[in-house]
Write a protein that holds these residues in place. Structure first.
Motif, PDB file in Angstrom:
ATOM      1  N   SER A   6       0.820  -1.203   0.000  1.00  0.00           N
ATOM      2  CA  SER A   6       0.000   0.000   0.000  1.00  0.00           C
ATOM      3  C   SER A   6       0.861   1.263   0.000  1.00  0.00           C
ATOM      4  O   SER A   6       1.811   1.383   0.757  1.00  0.00           O
ATOM      5  CB  SER A   6      -0.921   0.014   1.224  1.00  0.00           C
ATOM      6  OG  SER A   6      -1.665   1.199   1.247  1.00  0.00           O
ATOM      7  N   GLN A   7       0.495   2.186  -0.841  1.00  0.00           N
ATOM      8  CA  GLN A   7       1.189   3.470  -0.928  1.00  0.00           C
ATOM      9  C   GLN A   7       0.304   4.602  -0.414  1.00  0.00           C
ATOM     10  O   GLN A   7       0.512   5.752  -0.770  1.00  0.00           O
ATOM     11  CB  GLN A   7       1.603   3.745  -2.393  1.00  0.00           C
ATOM     12  CG  GLN A   7       2.580   2.732  -2.953  1.00  0.00           C
ATOM     13  CD  GLN A   7       3.891   2.721  -2.172  1.00  0.00           C
ATOM     14  OE1 GLN A   7       4.418   3.751  -1.796  1.00  0.00           O
ATOM     15  NE2 GLN A   7       4.410   1.534  -1.918  1.00  0.00           N
ATOM     16  N   GLU A   8      -0.672   4.257   0.416  1.00  0.00           N
ATOM     17  CA  GLU A   8      -1.594   5.264   0.953  1.00  0.00           C
ATOM     18  C   GLU A   8      -0.811   6.293   1.756  1.00  0.00           C
ATOM     19  O   GLU A   8       0.099   5.949   2.508  1.00  0.00           O
ATOM     20  CB  GLU A   8      -2.654   4.603   1.832  1.00  0.00           C
ATOM     21  CG  GLU A   8      -3.695   5.595   2.290  1.00  0.00           C
ATOM     22  CD  GLU A   8      -4.820   4.978   3.093  1.00  0.00           C
ATOM     23  OE1 GLU A   8      -5.660   5.756   3.553  1.00  0.00           O
ATOM     24  OE2 GLU A   8      -4.869   3.757   3.255  1.00  0.00           O
ATOM     25  N   PRO A   9      -1.171   7.568   1.618  1.00  0.00           N
ATOM     26  CA  PRO A   9      -0.478   8.614   2.392  1.00  0.00           C
ATOM     27  C   PRO A   9      -0.617   8.370   3.890  1.00  0.00           C
ATOM     28  O   PRO A   9      -1.591   7.781   4.348  1.00  0.00           O
ATOM     29  CB  PRO A   9      -1.205   9.904   2.005  1.00  0.00           C
ATOM     30  CG  PRO A   9      -2.069   9.568   0.857  1.00  0.00           C
ATOM     31  CD  PRO A   9      -2.241   8.098   0.796  1.00  0.00           C
ATOM     32  N   LYS A  10       0.375   8.840   4.625  1.00  0.00           N
ATOM     33  CA  LYS A  10       0.365   8.680   6.082  1.00  0.00           C
ATOM     34  C   LYS A  10       0.196  10.035   6.735  1.00  0.00           C
ATOM     35  O   LYS A  10       0.665  11.040   6.250  1.00  0.00           O
ATOM     36  CB  LYS A  10       1.648   8.017   6.551  1.00  0.00           C
ATOM     37  CG  LYS A  10       1.797   6.629   5.950  1.00  0.00           C
ATOM     38  CD  LYS A  10       2.623   5.754   6.794  1.00  0.00           C
ATOM     39  CE  LYS A  10       2.649   4.384   6.148  1.00  0.00           C
ATOM     40  NZ  LYS A  10       2.685   3.321   7.055  1.00  0.00           N
ATOM     41  N   TYR A  11      -0.506  10.019   7.867  1.00  0.00           N
ATOM     42  CA  TYR A  11      -0.762  11.215   8.663  1.00  0.00           C
ATOM     43  C   TYR A  11      -0.219  10.928  10.055  1.00  0.00           C
ATOM     44  O   TYR A  11      -0.766  10.083  10.756  1.00  0.00           O
ATOM     45  CB  TYR A  11      -2.266  11.520   8.704  1.00  0.00           C
ATOM     46  CG  TYR A  11      -2.866  11.577   7.316  1.00  0.00           C
ATOM     47  CD1 TYR A  11      -2.816  12.747   6.578  1.00  0.00           C
ATOM     48  CD2 TYR A  11      -3.438  10.447   6.739  1.00  0.00           C
ATOM     49  CE1 TYR A  11      -3.335  12.802   5.300  1.00  0.00           C
ATOM     50  CE2 TYR A  11      -3.954  10.491   5.466  1.00  0.00           C
ATOM     51  CZ  TYR A  11      -3.906  11.669   4.747  1.00  0.00           C
ATOM     52  OH  TYR A  11      -4.410  11.724   3.476  1.00  0.00           O
ATOM     53  N   GLY A  12       0.860  11.576  10.408  1.00  0.00           N
ATOM     54  CA  GLY A  12       1.497  11.292  11.690  1.00  0.00           C
ATOM     55  C   GLY A  12       2.024   9.869  11.754  1.00  0.00           C
ATOM     56  O   GLY A  12       2.067   9.275  12.817  1.00  0.00           O
ATOM     57  N   GLY A  13       2.395   9.308  10.615  1.00  0.00           N
ATOM     58  CA  GLY A  13       2.931   7.953  10.562  1.00  0.00           C
ATOM     59  C   GLY A  13       1.883   6.862  10.415  1.00  0.00           C
ATOM     60  O   GLY A  13       2.210   5.683  10.409  1.00  0.00           O
ATOM     61  N   HIS A  14       0.602   7.229  10.312  1.00  0.00           N
ATOM     62  CA  HIS A  14      -0.475   6.242  10.211  1.00  0.00           C
ATOM     63  C   HIS A  14      -1.337   6.529   8.987  1.00  0.00           C
ATOM     64  O   HIS A  14      -1.532   7.678   8.604  1.00  0.00           O
ATOM     65  CB  HIS A  14      -1.355   6.272  11.461  1.00  0.00           C
ATOM     66  CG  HIS A  14      -0.589   6.011  12.715  1.00  0.00           C
ATOM     67  ND1 HIS A  14      -0.205   4.757  13.116  1.00  0.00           N
ATOM     68  CD2 HIS A  14      -0.116   6.855  13.652  1.00  0.00           C
ATOM     69  CE1 HIS A  14       0.464   4.839  14.239  1.00  0.00           C
ATOM     70  NE2 HIS A  14       0.536   6.108  14.591  1.00  0.00           N
ATOM     71  N   THR A  15      -1.868   5.467   8.412  1.00  0.00           N
ATOM     72  CA  THR A  15      -2.776   5.632   7.272  1.00  0.00           C
ATOM     73  C   THR A  15      -4.149   6.050   7.774  1.00  0.00           C
ATOM     74  O   THR A  15      -4.481   5.887   8.953  1.00  0.00           O
ATOM     75  CB  THR A  15      -2.923   4.311   6.488  1.00  0.00           C
ATOM     76  OG1 THR A  15      -3.535   3.333   7.333  1.00  0.00           O
ATOM     77  CG2 THR A  15      -1.585   3.804   5.974  1.00  0.00           C
ATOM     78  N   ARG A  16      -4.957   6.553   6.871  1.00  0.00           N
ATOM     79  CA  ARG A  16      -6.330   6.917   7.225  1.00  0.00           C
ATOM     80  C   ARG A  16      -7.087   5.697   7.742  1.00  0.00           C
ATOM     81  O   ARG A  16      -7.850   5.781   8.703  1.00  0.00           O
ATOM     82  CB  ARG A  16      -7.034   7.513   5.999  1.00  0.00           C
ATOM     83  CG  ARG A  16      -8.362   8.131   6.344  1.00  0.00           C
ATOM     84  CD  ARG A  16      -8.967   8.821   5.139  1.00  0.00           C
ATOM     85  NE  ARG A  16     -10.200   8.123   4.824  1.00  0.00           N
ATOM     86  CZ  ARG A  16     -10.688   7.939   3.621  1.00  0.00           C
ATOM     87  NH1 ARG A  16     -10.072   8.391   2.564  1.00  0.00           N
ATOM     88  NH2 ARG A  16     -11.809   7.311   3.431  1.00  0.00           N
ATOM     89  N   PHE A  17      -6.850   4.543   7.126  1.00  0.00           N
ATOM     90  CA  PHE A  17      -7.466   3.299   7.574  1.00  0.00           C
ATOM     91  C   PHE A  17      -7.143   3.048   9.048  1.00  0.00           C
ATOM     92  O   PHE A  17      -8.036   2.747   9.852  1.00  0.00           O
ATOM     93  CB  PHE A  17      -6.960   2.131   6.720  1.00  0.00           C
ATOM     94  CG  PHE A  17      -7.488   0.788   7.151  1.00  0.00           C
ATOM     95  CD1 PHE A  17      -8.659   0.290   6.616  1.00  0.00           C
ATOM     96  CD2 PHE A  17      -6.815   0.025   8.092  1.00  0.00           C
ATOM     97  CE1 PHE A  17      -9.160  -0.943   7.015  1.00  0.00           C
ATOM     98  CE2 PHE A  17      -7.299  -1.199   8.495  1.00  0.00           C
ATOM     99  CZ  PHE A  17      -8.468  -1.690   7.950  1.00  0.00           C
ATOM    100  N   GLU A  18      -5.884   3.154   9.424  1.00  0.00           N
ATOM    101  CA  GLU A  18      -5.465   2.916  10.813  1.00  0.00           C
ATOM    102  C   GLU A  18      -6.089   3.920  11.779  1.00  0.00           C
ATOM    103  O   GLU A  18      -6.539   3.551  12.864  1.00  0.00           O
ATOM    104  CB  GLU A  18      -3.944   2.966  10.930  1.00  0.00           C
ATOM    105  CG  GLU A  18      -3.248   1.838  10.200  1.00  0.00           C
ATOM    106  CD  GLU A  18      -1.760   2.057  10.042  1.00  0.00           C
ATOM    107  OE1 GLU A  18      -1.022   1.046  10.002  1.00  0.00           O
ATOM    108  OE2 GLU A  18      -1.306   3.230   9.951  1.00  0.00           O
TER     109      GLU A  18
END
Length: 131
Positions: free
Chosen positions: A23-35
């Motif tokens: 997965s190349q999903e962008p990370k926010y604060g080191g976490h994906t939106r899914f997480e």
């Protein structure tokens, strides 16, 4: 498909993609939106946290209520399988769709009752699993 997290001013979006190794999903604060969304949905299983959200008036904010509605995708496969305690989390997500409940959860008595009932259910489940 949009990959930005929901914010107060954003509109409804598609759920995030289910994670996979490449997965190349962008990370926010080191976490994906899914997480991030999974962690939030799981936190809803804690009545004290929901009471906290109510006491800070999040549950009166129409954008936040819309976000709770958007999170209904967690009730369906393939997302459902990622929730550790689906019964408590998804029941709370369902209850939060009801305006009356969003007001009532401000009551410490209701919060305590939900905690007590959750503990009773856990004890019963444990007893049944030992039988």
């Amino acid at each position: 498909m949009a990959s930005e997290p929901m914010s107060v001013g954003s509109s409804a979006q598609d759920p995030p993609p289910v994670p996979h190794a490449t997965s190349q999903e962008p990370k926010y604060g080191g976490h994906t939106r899914f997480e991030l969304e999974l962690e939030f949905v799981q936190a809803l299983g804690n009545p004290e946290y929901v009471n906290y959200l109510a006491s800070r008036k999040f549950l009166q904010n129409p954008a936040f209520v819309a976000y709770l509605d958007y999170l209904q995708y967690w009730t369906r496969p393939p997302y459902l399988q990622y929730i550790t305690y689906p019964t408590s989390c998804l029941k709370m997500l369902e209850l939060l769709q009801v305006e009356r409940f969003r007001k009532d959860i401000l009551s410490p008595n209701l919060t305590h009752a939900l905690i007590t009932e959750g503990m009773k259910a856990a004890v019963e489940w444990h007893r049944e699993s030992l039988s």
